[in-house]
Design a protein around this motif. Structure first.
Motif, mmCIF file in Angstrom:
data_model
loop_
_atom_site.group_PDB
_atom_site.id
_atom_site.type_symbol
_atom_site.label_atom_id
_atom_site.label_comp_id
_atom_site.label_asym_id
_atom_site.label_seq_id
_atom_site.Cartn_x
_atom_site.Cartn_y
_atom_site.Cartn_z
ATOM 1 N N GLY A 53 7.725 16.174 8.104
ATOM 2 C CA GLY A 53 6.696 16.684 7.440
ATOM 3 C C GLY A 53 5.832 17.911 7.918
ATOM 4 N N ILE A 54 6.172 18.555 8.924
ATOM 5 C CA ILE A 54 5.611 19.859 9.280
ATOM 6 C C ILE A 54 6.199 20.893 8.368
ATOM 7 C CG2 ILE A 54 5.258 21.277 11.204
ATOM 8 C CD1 ILE A 54 5.577 19.085 13.310
ATOM 9 N N SER A 55 5.310 21.840 7.967
ATOM 10 C CA SER A 55 5.809 23.073 7.338
ATOM 11 C C SER A 55 6.306 23.983 8.320
ATOM 12 C CB SER A 55 4.617 23.833 6.748
ATOM 13 O OG SER A 55 4.926 24.990 6.223
ATOM 14 N N LEU A 56 7.754 24.303 7.765
ATOM 15 C CA LEU A 56 8.589 25.032 8.631
ATOM 16 C C LEU A 56 8.935 26.789 8.012
ATOM 17 C CD1 LEU A 56 10.902 25.309 10.717
ATOM 18 C CD2 LEU A 56 12.393 24.392 9.320
ATOM 19 N N CYS A 57 8.608 27.581 9.143
ATOM 20 C CA CYS A 57 8.806 28.967 8.599
ATOM 21 C C CYS A 57 10.095 29.484 9.537
ATOM 22 C CB CYS A 57 7.497 29.805 9.114
ATOM 23 S SG CYS A 57 7.802 31.595 8.759
ATOM 24 N N PHE A 58 11.108 30.145 8.978
ATOM 25 C CA PHE A 58 11.827 30.636 9.797
ATOM 26 C C PHE A 58 11.833 32.379 9.880
ATOM 27 C CE2 PHE A 58 15.906 27.599 10.275
ATOM 28 C CZ PHE A 58 15.295 26.936 11.473
ATOM 29 N N TYR A 59 11.834 32.885 10.878
ATOM 30 C CA TYR A 59 11.675 34.464 10.819
ATOM 31 C C TYR A 59 13.114 35.187 11.090
ATOM 32 C CZ TYR A 59 6.583 34.121 11.498
ATOM 33 O OH TYR A 59 5.373 33.824 11.143
ATOM 34 N N ILE A 60 13.561 35.933 10.089
ATOM 35 C CA ILE A 60 14.875 36.557 10.148
ATOM 36 C C ILE A 60 14.762 37.882 10.414
ATOM 37 C CG2 ILE A 60 15.743 34.711 8.668
ATOM 38 C CD1 ILE A 60 15.736 37.051 6.360
ATOM 39 N N ILE A 110 10.472 31.843 4.508
ATOM 40 C CA ILE A 110 11.501 32.867 5.341
ATOM 41 C C ILE A 110 10.929 33.875 5.361
ATOM 42 C CG2 ILE A 110 13.781 33.819 4.961
ATOM 43 C CD1 ILE A 110 14.701 31.665 3.137
ATOM 44 N N ARG A 111 10.495 34.265 6.437
ATOM 45 C CA ARG A 111 9.752 35.859 6.652
ATOM 46 C C ARG A 111 10.615 36.743 7.119
ATOM 47 N NH1 ARG A 111 4.957 32.702 6.556
ATOM 48 N NH2 ARG A 111 3.367 33.584 5.314
ATOM 49 N N VAL A 112 10.602 37.821 6.853
ATOM 50 C CA VAL A 112 11.637 39.036 7.159
ATOM 51 C C VAL A 112 10.860 39.852 8.167
ATOM 52 C CG1 VAL A 112 12.898 41.049 6.477
ATOM 53 C CG2 VAL A 112 12.463 39.007 4.892
ATOM 54 N N VAL A 117 25.364 36.818 5.957
ATOM 55 C CA VAL A 117 26.058 35.880 5.542
ATOM 56 C C VAL A 117 25.702 34.527 6.409
ATOM 57 C CG1 VAL A 117 28.357 34.696 5.270
ATOM 58 C CG2 VAL A 117 27.880 37.194 4.584
ATOM 59 N N LYS A 118 25.825 34.584 7.603
ATOM 60 C CA LYS A 118 25.613 33.482 8.823
ATOM 61 C C LYS A 118 24.156 32.980 8.659
ATOM 62 C CE LYS A 118 29.798 33.271 10.331
ATOM 63 N NZ LYS A 118 30.561 32.180 10.181
ATOM 64 N N THR A 119 23.159 33.973 8.578
ATOM 65 C CA THR A 119 21.895 33.692 8.465
ATOM 66 C C THR A 119 21.696 32.951 7.087
ATOM 67 O OG1 THR A 119 21.180 35.572 9.889
ATOM 68 C CG2 THR A 119 19.589 34.537 8.603
ATOM 69 N N ALA A 120 22.077 33.364 6.061
ATOM 70 C CA ALA A 120 21.896 32.673 4.915
ATOM 71 C C ALA A 120 22.418 31.169 4.945
ATOM 72 C CB ALA A 120 22.682 33.666 3.681
ATOM 73 N N SER A 121 23.655 30.974 5.562
ATOM 74 C CA SER A 121 24.219 29.638 5.667
ATOM 75 C C SER A 121 23.236 29.043 6.630
ATOM 76 C CB SER A 121 25.571 29.967 6.397
ATOM 77 O OG SER A 121 26.631 30.544 5.801
ATOM 78 N N VAL A 122 22.736 29.263 7.473
ATOM 79 C CA VAL A 122 21.764 28.401 8.408
ATOM 80 C C VAL A 122 20.369 28.027 7.303
ATOM 81 C CG1 VAL A 122 19.978 28.330 10.123
ATOM 82 C CG2 VAL A 122 22.588 29.224 10.380
ATOM 83 N N LEU A 123 19.863 29.217 6.724
ATOM 84 C CA LEU A 123 18.884 28.851 5.671
ATOM 85 C C LEU A 123 19.143 27.926 4.749
ATOM 86 C CD1 LEU A 123 17.614 32.589 5.361
ATOM 87 C CD2 LEU A 123 16.462 30.794 6.621
ATOM 88 N N MET A 182 13.852 32.402 14.563
ATOM 89 C CA MET A 182 15.347 32.277 14.248
ATOM 90 C C MET A 182 16.184 33.465 14.180
ATOM 91 S SD MET A 182 17.270 31.397 10.540
ATOM 92 C CE MET A 182 18.989 31.618 10.320
ATOM 93 N N GLU A 183 15.784 34.862 13.767
ATOM 94 C CA GLU A 183 16.348 35.932 14.084
ATOM 95 C C GLU A 183 17.787 35.949 13.331
ATOM 96 O OE1 GLU A 183 16.153 37.161 18.075
ATOM 97 O OE2 GLU A 183 13.909 37.191 17.932
ATOM 98 N N SER A 184 18.602 35.401 13.558
ATOM 99 C CA SER A 184 19.905 35.441 13.027
ATOM 100 C C SER A 184 20.793 34.021 12.999
ATOM 101 C CB SER A 184 20.807 36.267 13.695
ATOM 102 O OG SER A 184 22.028 36.383 13.360
ATOM 103 N N GLY A 185 21.526 33.915 12.236
ATOM 104 C CA GLY A 185 22.314 32.623 12.060
ATOM 105 C C GLY A 185 23.787 33.002 12.574
ATOM 106 N N SER A 186 23.846 34.242 13.179
ATOM 107 C CA SER A 186 25.409 34.376 13.585
ATOM 108 C C SER A 186 25.402 34.282 15.192
ATOM 109 C CB SER A 186 25.562 36.002 13.498
ATOM 110 O OG SER A 186 26.489 36.443 14.339
ATOM 111 N N ASN A 187 26.280 33.284 15.697
ATOM 112 C CA ASN A 187 26.353 33.005 17.211
ATOM 113 C C ASN A 187 26.741 34.375 17.825
ATOM 114 O OD1 ASN A 187 25.657 30.317 16.854
ATOM 115 N ND2 ASN A 187 27.971 29.536 16.612
ATOM 116 N N LYS A 188 27.465 35.095 17.203
ATOM 117 C CA LYS A 188 27.822 36.401 18.020
ATOM 118 C C LYS A 188 26.641 37.349 18.259
ATOM 119 C CE LYS A 188 32.488 37.192 15.895
ATOM 120 N NZ LYS A 188 33.074 38.183 15.041
ATOM 121 N N ILE A 189 25.584 37.308 17.333
ATOM 122 C CA ILE A 189 24.543 38.346 17.477
ATOM 123 C C ILE A 189 23.727 37.543 18.373
ATOM 124 C CG2 ILE A 189 22.567 39.048 16.100
ATOM 125 C CD1 ILE A 189 24.303 39.349 13.553
#
Length: 207
Positions: A32-39, A68-70, A54-60, A1-8
């Motif tokens: 039903g698959i386990s999902l991991c988002f990397y930010i 959620i992995r950093v 803010v935008k990444t949190a909104s997607v999450l 994922m990296e970011s939820g900001s379209n600008k970024i």
């Protein structure tokens, strides 16, 4: 994922926008698959730090991934973002500001039950692990504990972590370890070595 900001995402030529990530994430969850988002904190630099959080949190918040992995940004030579930084078009976020960005992101997470994991050596506080929403305030308190340190202690911890002397924030309370890190800092200062450059060198060894 990296970011939820379209600008970024456009800046780094991700090839997908926030809507694509939401749709794809929801489909994985529904299957039903386990999902991991990397930010990736720091990916927006100084100018888009708040937007990244803010935008990444909104997607999450919409997708509610299982994990959620950093993965804190590190700028490697030879990459387009390296050239942007050197040209002054991208202003890299200092370590302390990255933590503030992570804090803002966590504070904006609502109504999700993800596992928050800071499990990469590039992350300054690798002890930021917990289940949301139960551990949300605990995660914020851990960040605040660092942010409330005196400037001298902040530098000592950052150098100690990057040097492999510290593994967690409580290691600061060990007088022997603290003295060892102090000697490194004094040696760097006596040799007029730029500490930020030294820290970037140490982080490059993690990649």
């Amino acid at each position: 994922m990296e970011s939820g900001s379209n600008k970024i995402l456009k800046l780094v030529k991700k090839g997908a926008d926030a809507r694509v990530m939401i749709d794809a994430g929801l489909k994985v969850k529904e299957s039903g698959i386990s999902l991991c988002f990397y930010i990736m904190p720091g990916l927006g630099g100084k100018n888009l730090s708040r937007e990244n959080a803010v935008k990444t949190a909104s997607v999450l918040n919409v997708v509610n991934p299982d994990f959620i992995r950093v993965r804190t940004l590190f700028i490697s030579p030879g990459t387009p973002i390296f050239d942007l930084r050197n040209s002054g078009k991208f202003k890299e976020l200092p370590e302390i500001e990255v933590l503030k960005e992570i804090r803002l992101l966590i504070s904006r997470l609502k109504n999700i039950n993800s596992r928050f994991v800071s499990d990469h050596s590039l992350n300054l506080l690798i002890e930021l692990n917990g289940n949301l929403p139960r551990d949300k305030n605990k995660l914020i308190r851990k960040i605040d504990k660092f942010l409330n340190l005196a400037d001298e202690e902040k530098i000592n911890f950052i150098v100690g972590r990057r040097s492999g002397i510290y593994s967690k924030l409580s290691d600061l309370e060990n007088p022997s370890l603290y003295s060892n890190v102090d000697r490194i800092i004094n040696n760097l200062n006596n040799r007029n070595v730029d500490i930020s450059g030294y820290l970037n060198y140490l982080k490059s060894l993690y990649i």
